[in-house]
Write a protein that holds these residues in place. Structure first.
Motif, mmCIF file in Angstrom:
data_model
loop_
_atom_site.group_PDB
_atom_site.id
_atom_site.type_symbol
_atom_site.label_atom_id
_atom_site.label_comp_id
_atom_site.label_asym_id
_atom_site.label_seq_id
_atom_site.Cartn_x
_atom_site.Cartn_y
_atom_site.Cartn_z
ATOM 1 N N ALA A 29 -29.342 29.196 71.849
ATOM 2 C CA ALA A 29 -28.269 28.080 71.527
ATOM 3 C C ALA A 29 -29.091 26.755 71.102
ATOM 4 O O ALA A 29 -28.468 25.660 71.203
ATOM 5 C CB ALA A 29 -27.205 27.807 72.473
ATOM 6 N N LEU A 30 -29.906 26.983 70.392
ATOM 7 C CA LEU A 30 -30.792 25.839 69.725
ATOM 8 C C LEU A 30 -30.348 25.868 68.193
ATOM 9 O O LEU A 30 -30.147 26.853 67.817
ATOM 10 C CB LEU A 30 -32.215 26.060 69.760
ATOM 11 C CG LEU A 30 -32.953 26.056 71.257
ATOM 12 C CD1 LEU A 30 -34.385 26.571 71.039
ATOM 13 C CD2 LEU A 30 -32.709 24.564 71.945
ATOM 14 N N PRO A 31 -30.404 24.389 67.839
ATOM 15 C CA PRO A 31 -30.056 24.276 66.158
ATOM 16 C C PRO A 31 -31.335 24.787 65.485
ATOM 17 O O PRO A 31 -32.363 25.023 66.077
ATOM 18 C CB PRO A 31 -29.901 22.895 66.240
ATOM 19 C CG PRO A 31 -30.694 22.310 67.069
ATOM 20 C CD PRO A 31 -30.530 23.351 68.360
ATOM 21 N N LEU A 32 -30.917 25.743 64.388
ATOM 22 C CA LEU A 32 -31.755 26.277 63.663
ATOM 23 C C LEU A 32 -32.742 25.135 62.659
ATOM 24 O O LEU A 32 -32.384 24.163 62.505
ATOM 25 C CB LEU A 32 -31.201 27.180 62.479
ATOM 26 C CG LEU A 32 -30.552 28.367 62.911
ATOM 27 C CD1 LEU A 32 -29.802 29.151 61.805
ATOM 28 C CD2 LEU A 32 -31.949 29.182 63.326
ATOM 29 N N PRO A 33 -33.983 25.408 62.920
ATOM 30 C CA PRO A 33 -34.990 24.479 62.093
ATOM 31 C C PRO A 33 -34.887 24.657 60.649
ATOM 32 O O PRO A 33 -35.960 24.956 59.901
ATOM 33 C CB PRO A 33 -36.168 24.795 62.696
ATOM 34 C CG PRO A 33 -36.274 26.231 63.069
ATOM 35 C CD PRO A 33 -34.921 26.524 63.638
ATOM 36 N N ALA A 34 -33.666 24.638 60.021
ATOM 37 C CA ALA A 34 -33.474 24.850 58.353
ATOM 38 C C ALA A 34 -32.372 23.998 57.958
ATOM 39 O O ALA A 34 -31.512 23.525 58.625
ATOM 40 C CB ALA A 34 -33.166 26.288 58.389
ATOM 41 N N PRO A 35 -32.401 23.861 56.800
ATOM 42 C CA PRO A 35 -31.355 22.900 56.198
ATOM 43 C C PRO A 35 -29.969 23.845 56.478
ATOM 44 O O PRO A 35 -29.780 24.839 56.267
ATOM 45 C CB PRO A 35 -31.653 22.992 54.601
ATOM 46 C CG PRO A 35 -32.953 23.518 54.636
ATOM 47 C CD PRO A 35 -33.333 24.073 55.863
ATOM 48 N N PRO A 36 -28.923 22.704 56.669
ATOM 49 C CA PRO A 36 -27.739 23.503 56.920
ATOM 50 C C PRO A 36 -26.773 24.022 55.718
ATOM 51 O O PRO A 36 -25.724 24.532 55.951
ATOM 52 C CB PRO A 36 -26.931 22.472 57.772
ATOM 53 C CG PRO A 36 -27.624 21.115 57.185
ATOM 54 C CD PRO A 36 -29.054 21.433 56.783
ATOM 55 N N VAL A 37 -27.152 23.437 54.799
ATOM 56 C CA VAL A 37 -26.351 24.063 53.462
ATOM 57 C C VAL A 37 -27.291 25.218 52.671
ATOM 58 O O VAL A 37 -28.560 25.001 52.771
ATOM 59 C CB VAL A 37 -26.062 22.885 52.502
ATOM 60 C CG1 VAL A 37 -24.968 21.958 53.359
ATOM 61 C CG2 VAL A 37 -27.350 21.956 52.268
ATOM 62 N N ILE A 38 -26.585 25.828 51.802
ATOM 63 C CA ILE A 38 -27.136 26.779 50.986
ATOM 64 C C ILE A 38 -28.173 26.340 50.164
ATOM 65 O O ILE A 38 -29.191 26.690 49.577
ATOM 66 C CB ILE A 38 -25.987 27.502 50.311
ATOM 67 C CG1 ILE A 38 -26.590 29.008 49.602
ATOM 68 C CG2 ILE A 38 -25.253 27.004 49.281
ATOM 69 C CD1 ILE A 38 -27.130 30.020 50.886
ATOM 70 N N VAL A 39 -27.691 24.999 49.371
ATOM 71 C CA VAL A 39 -28.751 24.272 48.492
ATOM 72 C C VAL A 39 -30.033 24.382 49.270
ATOM 73 O O VAL A 39 -31.023 24.352 48.534
ATOM 74 C CB VAL A 39 -28.036 23.187 47.893
ATOM 75 C CG1 VAL A 39 -29.126 22.527 46.900
ATOM 76 C CG2 VAL A 39 -26.829 23.478 47.054
ATOM 77 N N GLY A 40 -30.083 23.771 50.457
ATOM 78 C CA GLY A 40 -31.365 23.255 50.936
ATOM 79 C C GLY A 40 -32.120 24.750 51.280
ATOM 80 O O GLY A 40 -33.388 24.765 51.132
ATOM 81 N N ALA A 41 -31.233 25.643 51.764
ATOM 82 C CA ALA A 41 -32.022 26.678 52.037
ATOM 83 C C ALA A 41 -32.718 27.732 50.767
ATOM 84 O O ALA A 41 -33.723 28.319 50.956
ATOM 85 C CB ALA A 41 -30.983 27.806 52.654
ATOM 86 N N LEU A 42 -32.028 27.520 49.756
ATOM 87 C CA LEU A 42 -32.446 27.979 48.380
ATOM 88 C C LEU A 42 -33.613 27.273 47.967
ATOM 89 O O LEU A 42 -34.485 27.713 47.367
ATOM 90 C CB LEU A 42 -31.149 27.842 47.248
ATOM 91 C CG LEU A 42 -30.223 28.918 47.521
ATOM 92 C CD1 LEU A 42 -29.307 28.849 46.504
ATOM 93 C CD2 LEU A 42 -30.876 30.485 47.476
ATOM 94 N N LEU A 43 -33.600 25.859 48.273
ATOM 95 C CA LEU A 43 -34.811 25.083 47.848
ATOM 96 C C LEU A 43 -36.020 25.441 48.711
ATOM 97 O O LEU A 43 -37.131 25.527 48.079
ATOM 98 C CB LEU A 43 -34.582 23.607 48.372
ATOM 99 C CG LEU A 43 -35.677 22.685 47.923
ATOM 100 C CD1 LEU A 43 -35.996 22.653 46.584
ATOM 101 C CD2 LEU A 43 -35.118 21.404 48.439
ATOM 102 N N VAL A 44 -35.885 25.789 49.985
ATOM 103 C CA VAL A 44 -37.009 26.273 50.825
ATOM 104 C C VAL A 44 -37.454 27.756 50.178
ATOM 105 O O VAL A 44 -38.619 28.044 50.228
ATOM 106 C CB VAL A 44 -36.478 26.431 52.293
ATOM 107 C CG1 VAL A 44 -37.676 27.269 53.279
ATOM 108 C CG2 VAL A 44 -36.231 25.146 52.831
#
Length: 75
Positions: free
Chosen positions: A21-36
């Motif tokens: 139940a930890l927050p993911l170490p990633a951007p919360p929106v699809i644009v940020g995820a696509l950037l990564v």
């Protein structure tokens, strides 16, 4: 092989974060995820397809003592 291991590690981190139940170490929106994803893909492609040049000046580089291996030394 490296890409597969990277995906496996990323999947494992996601599973552990979800179970704990930890927050993911990633951007919360699809644009940020696509950037990564695009940055990672670009890095992998450039590393794989760009020509690596042979080191032609290794003999002039200093070793552990800082002295070169005889190029331009006075005798």
């Amino acid at each position: 092989m490296k890409a597969f291991l990277g995906v496996l590690v990323a999947f494992s981190i996601g599973v552990v974060c979800r179970l704990a139940a930890l927050p993911l170490p990633a951007p919360p929106v699809i644009v940020g995820a696509l950037l990564v994803v695009t940055m990672t893909t670009g890095y992998i492609l450039i590393d794989r397809f760009c020509a690596h040049r042979e080191c032609k000046t290794r003999a002039m580089c200093g070793g552990p003592t800082g002295h070169s291996s005889g190029v331009g030394e006075k005798q």
